[in-house]
Design a protein around this motif. Structure first.
Motif, short mmCIF file in Angstrom:
data_model
loop_
_atom_site.label_atom_id
_atom_site.label_comp_id
_atom_site.label_asym_id
_atom_site.label_seq_id
_atom_site.Cartn_x
_atom_site.Cartn_y
_atom_site.Cartn_z
N SER A 193 -1.25 42.47 -19.33
CA SER A 193 -0.79 41.20 -19.89
C SER A 193 -1.89 40.15 -19.79
O SER A 193 -2.82 40.27 -18.99
CB SER A 193 0.45 40.70 -19.14
OG SER A 193 1.47 41.68 -19.14
N THR A 252 -2.43 35.54 -20.54
CA THR A 252 -1.93 34.24 -21.02
C THR A 252 -3.11 33.27 -21.03
O THR A 252 -3.86 33.19 -20.06
CB THR A 252 -0.83 33.69 -20.09
OG1 THR A 252 0.23 34.64 -20.00
CG2 THR A 252 -0.30 32.36 -20.65
N HIS A 304 8.50 36.67 -27.91
CA HIS A 304 8.75 35.91 -26.70
C HIS A 304 8.52 34.42 -26.98
O HIS A 304 7.55 34.06 -27.64
CB HIS A 304 7.82 36.37 -25.58
CG HIS A 304 7.85 35.47 -24.37
ND1 HIS A 304 8.84 35.54 -23.43
CD2 HIS A 304 7.01 34.48 -24.00
CE1 HIS A 304 8.59 34.63 -22.50
NE2 HIS A 304 7.49 33.97 -22.82
N GLN A 335 7.47 30.92 -25.59
CA GLN A 335 6.83 30.29 -24.43
C GLN A 335 7.39 28.89 -24.22
O GLN A 335 7.47 28.09 -25.15
CB GLN A 335 5.31 30.21 -24.64
CG GLN A 335 4.57 29.68 -23.42
CD GLN A 335 3.07 29.57 -23.65
OE1 GLN A 335 2.64 29.45 -24.78
NE2 GLN A 335 2.31 29.61 -22.58
N TYR A 343 3.85 35.78 -20.06
CA TYR A 343 4.79 36.36 -21.01
C TYR A 343 5.57 37.51 -20.36
O TYR A 343 5.14 38.13 -19.39
CB TYR A 343 4.03 36.85 -22.25
CG TYR A 343 3.46 35.70 -23.03
CD1 TYR A 343 4.15 35.19 -24.13
CD2 TYR A 343 2.27 35.08 -22.63
CE1 TYR A 343 3.65 34.10 -24.83
CE2 TYR A 343 1.77 33.99 -23.33
CZ TYR A 343 2.46 33.51 -24.44
OH TYR A 343 1.97 32.45 -25.14
N GLY A 352 4.72 38.66 -27.39
CA GLY A 352 3.97 37.46 -27.08
C GLY A 352 4.36 36.31 -27.98
O GLY A 352 5.37 36.36 -28.70
N ASP A 353 3.54 35.25 -27.96
CA ASP A 353 3.83 34.06 -28.75
C ASP A 353 2.52 33.31 -28.97
O ASP A 353 1.53 33.53 -28.27
CB ASP A 353 4.83 33.16 -28.00
CG ASP A 353 5.46 32.11 -28.92
OD1 ASP A 353 5.21 32.17 -30.15
OD2 ASP A 353 6.22 31.26 -28.42
N GLU A 412 0.34 37.80 -24.35
CA GLU A 412 1.15 38.97 -24.66
C GLU A 412 1.23 39.86 -23.42
O GLU A 412 0.40 39.76 -22.51
CB GLU A 412 0.53 39.74 -25.83
CG GLU A 412 1.44 40.80 -26.39
CD GLU A 412 0.99 41.27 -27.77
OE1 GLU A 412 1.72 42.08 -28.34
OE2 GLU A 412 -0.05 40.81 -28.25
N THR A 413 2.25 40.70 -23.39
CA THR A 413 2.38 41.67 -22.30
C THR A 413 2.66 43.04 -22.88
O THR A 413 3.23 43.16 -23.97
CB THR A 413 3.51 41.24 -21.34
OG1 THR A 413 3.56 42.17 -20.25
CG2 THR A 413 4.87 41.24 -22.03
#
Length: 780
Positions: free
Chosen positions: A654, A656, A691, A693, A700, A705-706, A761-762
């Motif tokens: 993951s 961020t 997802h 945020q 995440y 992700g976003d 993202e994860t």
């Protein structure tokens, strides 16, 4: 031939035997039955041990799962890429149904477990060209591929090299043809030669003469045609003659063009005899259709070839060049245009020979040196006959006659009115000829010539360097003579000798002026009230919010006052509010005003959308002008700024990140203009959205992700791709994802000096984003 077992494989067998205590590369070990009581004891023990967990149950390691695979704290189905030997695999990640075949040296149970198709002593071994099995790189059983012999017709193949015929069509070897681009069958070279195919061109292989287009086979190669092979070949137009390479053909032999013939005449594809009107140099001609003893052929003009004078119109053949000479004025022959031997025919050497002497034959006056022809004979000259003759250098002038005007011919200075004979022509009076002539008041000076020095003769003041002409003589300058002369810079002033000059007078330096300033006037330095191009500020705090100033600039020795200048704006909104907008377009802004930490730069201002005043921020302005910074919350293996855009990609876990740029002028609204993001995944990986945020500093979850947007001075974003409807189904390898919100405006409900983009993202694969791939951000 079967290859020996590689040493690496032998080592593997040895290690397996040592660790397992069995013959790892031979037959499978025979299990020895255990003591029944011991088995019962084991059974009793097993009954008391916890059972293996099923798919979906929680787990902490692989040993707890019935499948032998624990992923993300859950029992999952064993996979062919989990780097574990589990399920029905015969070796790590290979050998089971659905998994890849095992490489050489891997453990196997049967032939179908191996890439080579051969399992011996429970180990995959290399294939051989005599093992009776289609394996390895073979295209058919024991043939084809890189290492085995080519296959016979009808066998399977992948390309031409797999076949004896060198022809592979429809994945099958077929018999060769004359068009298959392979040398096969009875061909002597590629697609040619032999009893079936067309003959071969020069330098290709042959056995018989019939194998060659040239009909000549020497030393196994088709020979290039020659002019002595007694065959009509190559470019020959007839046997051993004509064409580009052989000698021309005799009359009556075949030809294609004039150069194919000895006569240089080709008519109806046959060499014809030479003639005096065939446009060729042939026969006994010395040049094209002229010269020589052939009856009917004319004599040749000048510069055409000849052998004797009889070949030439001029009757003169130059023995050095064997070219006909033109008629000359010194050949002792009356020829060409001459009216008499070597004279006349143009007059005075202009277009013909020199004029003839008196009593020589003539046709017109120009045939005579006297230019007078009467009764076919040249006559004597006079000073009023309208002709240049006798001792005259010009028409009726010079020599024994009167002096000549400018441009007339001359021999000596005395022939000319100007007293100057230059290169045989009377020259106009000049200012450097050392003679007082023309309009000069003294030798080489006055009027049209340079001004005369003191003591020289003059008629007017302007004839003199001193600008003072007194009693027809140039006088020495004084500071009271009413003229600008001597060292003076203006009339009777300046120059360090006379008094200083008043304003606007011409000057050379500050000392020439009563104002002590010699500045730049429109036509040169003048005594001024100010220094040229000097500037001074006379007032400040004018214009928008008092951000401008009034300036004065010295132009041509006088102060000029400007309007309000130097007004600066921090944003497009300020330009709009100040009434300085001219509509949508490019403007210059100073984001932090007088602080000058951020430099002035040009931006696009949207003066239309929702009332206007939007400043457009591009990727490169955010990076280089507004201190754009990439910050990691959860590091990725690859994170950087490339071409002004932030880019991230994790290894298999993951990450961020957020990207922040400064906006000192502050904003409270924004919208995205033609904005696009781009997935940046590894091979066989997907980047997903879905997802939402809520906090810049929180990573995440799940497997998505976003990409979000908002103020860097707030806890979290205002909007994002996922908030606007992107879900886990929005996934791809490297696709471009456009912003779906159009020009929707977002209010951050406070004034902020930092804009922020967050993303991440994860998941268990290489994933990532180029969150600001294209488009701009507009803030207000």
């Amino acid at each position: 031939m079967q290859r020996p077992l590689p040493s690496a494989l032998a080592l593997i067998c040895f290690l397996l035997a040592m660790s397992l205590g069995v013959a790892a590369c031979g037959k499978k070990p025979t299990l020895t039955p255990r003591d029944p009581d011991q088995n019962n004891e084991n059974n009793t023990t097993n009954n008391t041990e916890p059972k293996l967990k099923l798919l979906g149950d929680n787990c902490s390691d692989n040993a707890q799962c019935e499948s032998g695979a624990c992923r993300l704290a859950r029992c999952v189905t064993s996979l062919c890429n989990d780097s574990q030997k589990n399920g029905d695999e015969t070796d790590v990640d290979c050998g089971a149904p659905g998994c890849p075949l095992c490489d050489i040296g891997k453990i196997c149970e049967q032939d179908i477990d191996c890439v080579s198709g051969i399992c011996e002593a429970d180990v995959c071994v290399v294939s051989r060209c005599e093992d009776g099995v289609r394996n390895g790189l073979e295209s058919d059983v024991d043939c084809g591929g890189l290492f085995c012999d080519p296959c016979a017709d009808g066998s399977r193949c992948a390309d031409a090299s797999d076949c004896e015929s060198s022809v592979c069509t429809g994945e099958a070897c077929i018999a060769g043809t004359c068009e298959d681009n392979a040398q096969n069958g009875a061909e002597t070279a590629l697609n040619c030669g032999g009893p079936v195919c067309e003959p071969c061109v020069d330098l290709l292989g042959c056995v018989l003469a019939s194998d060659c287009v040239s009909g000549v086979c020497e030393n196994g190669l088709c020979s290039i045609p020659s002019c002595i092979d007694d065959r009509p070949n190559g470019s020959e137009t007839d046997l051993n003659c004509g064409g580009n390479d052989c000698a021309p053909c005799a009359d009556a032999l075949g030809c294609g063009q004039a150069s194919d013939c000895q006569s240089n005449v080709c008519q109806t594809m046959t060499c014809a005899s030479a003639a005096c009107d065939d446009g060729k140099i042939n026969g006994d001609e010395t040049d094209k259709d002229c010269g020589g003893p052939v009856p009917g052929c004319p004599r040749c003009a000048p510069n055409l070839a000849c052998l004797t004078g009889a070949d030439c119109l001029s009757a003169i053949c130059d023995p050095a060049t064997l070219k006909c000479s033109g008629a000359t004025c010194s050949d002792f022959v009356r020829n060409g245009l001459e009216s008499d031997v070597d004279c006349g025919g143009g007059g005075g050497g202009t277009g013909g020979c020199q004029g003839c002497a008196d009593d020589r034959a003539c046709s017109i006056g120009s045939d005579c040196a006297s230019l007078i022809c009467t009764g076919g004979r040249c006559q004597s000259s006079g000073c009023s006959d309208g002709q240049r003759n006798g001792s005259e250098t010009g028409v009726d002038c010079g020599g024994m006659c009167g002096k000549c005007p400018d441009l007339s011919a001359c021999l000596v200075n005395d022939d000319c009115i100007s007293g100057r004979c230059v290169n045989g022509s009377c020259a106009a009076a000049g200012c450097t000829d050392g003679i007082r002539n023309g309009l000069e008041t003294d030798v080489d000076c006055g009027n049209l010539c340079p001004k005369c020095a003191d003591g020289k003769a003059c008629l007017f003041n302007f004839n003199c360097v001193s600008e003072v002409c007194n009693n027809t003589t140039c006088q020495q300058p004084t500071c009271t003579d009413g003229a600008t002369n001597g060292m003076e810079t203006d009339t009777d002033c300046g120059g360090g000798v006379c008094p200083q000059c008043a304003l606007d007078a011409t000057c050379g330096n500050d000392g020439d002026c009563t104002s002590a300033i010699c500045g730049g006037g429109a036509n040169g330095p003048i005594c001024s009230v100010c220094r040229e191009r000097a500037e001074q500020v006379t007032a400040t705090q004018c214009g928008y919010q008092g951000r401008g100033r009034i300036e004065q600039t010295c132009v041509n020795g006088a102060w000029t006052t400007s309007d309000c200048v130097g007004v600066w704006y921090r944003s497009c909104k300020e330009i709009l509010e100040a009434g300085a907008s001219t509509g949508d377009g490019i403007y210059k802004i100073e984001p932090d005003g007088p602080a000058m930490v951020f430099s002035e730069f040009s931006v696009f201002c949207d003066m239309t959308t929702d009332g206007g005043g939007w400043t457009e921020i591009t990727q490169c302005n955010a990076q280089s002008k507004l201190n754009g910074v990439l910050t990691a919350v959860d590091d990725a293996a690859n994170a950087r700024i490339t071409a002004c855009a932030p880019i991230t990609q994790d290894a298999s876990d993951s990450h961020t990140y957020y990207y922040t740029f400064d906006w000192p002028a502050s904003f409270e609204e924004f919208y995205l203009n033609l904005y696009e993001a781009k997935a940046n995944s590894g091979v066989n990986s997907l980047s997903e959205l879905g997802h939402i945020q809520a906090d810049w500093l929180v990573g995440y979850s799940g497997s998505s992700g976003d990409i979000s947007f908002g103020s860097g001075t707030q806890l979290g974003p205002i909007t994002s791709f996922s908030r606007f409807g992107a879900t886990a189904s929005t996934q791809c390898f490297d696709c471009v994802i456009p912003w779906a919100g159009g020009t929707q405006i977002y209010d951050i409900n406070q004034m902020s000096t930092k804009f922020r983009i967050g993303w991440g993202e994860t998941g268990g694969e290489p994933e990532g984003w180029i969150p600001w791939y294209k488009g701009t951000i507009r803030i207000r």
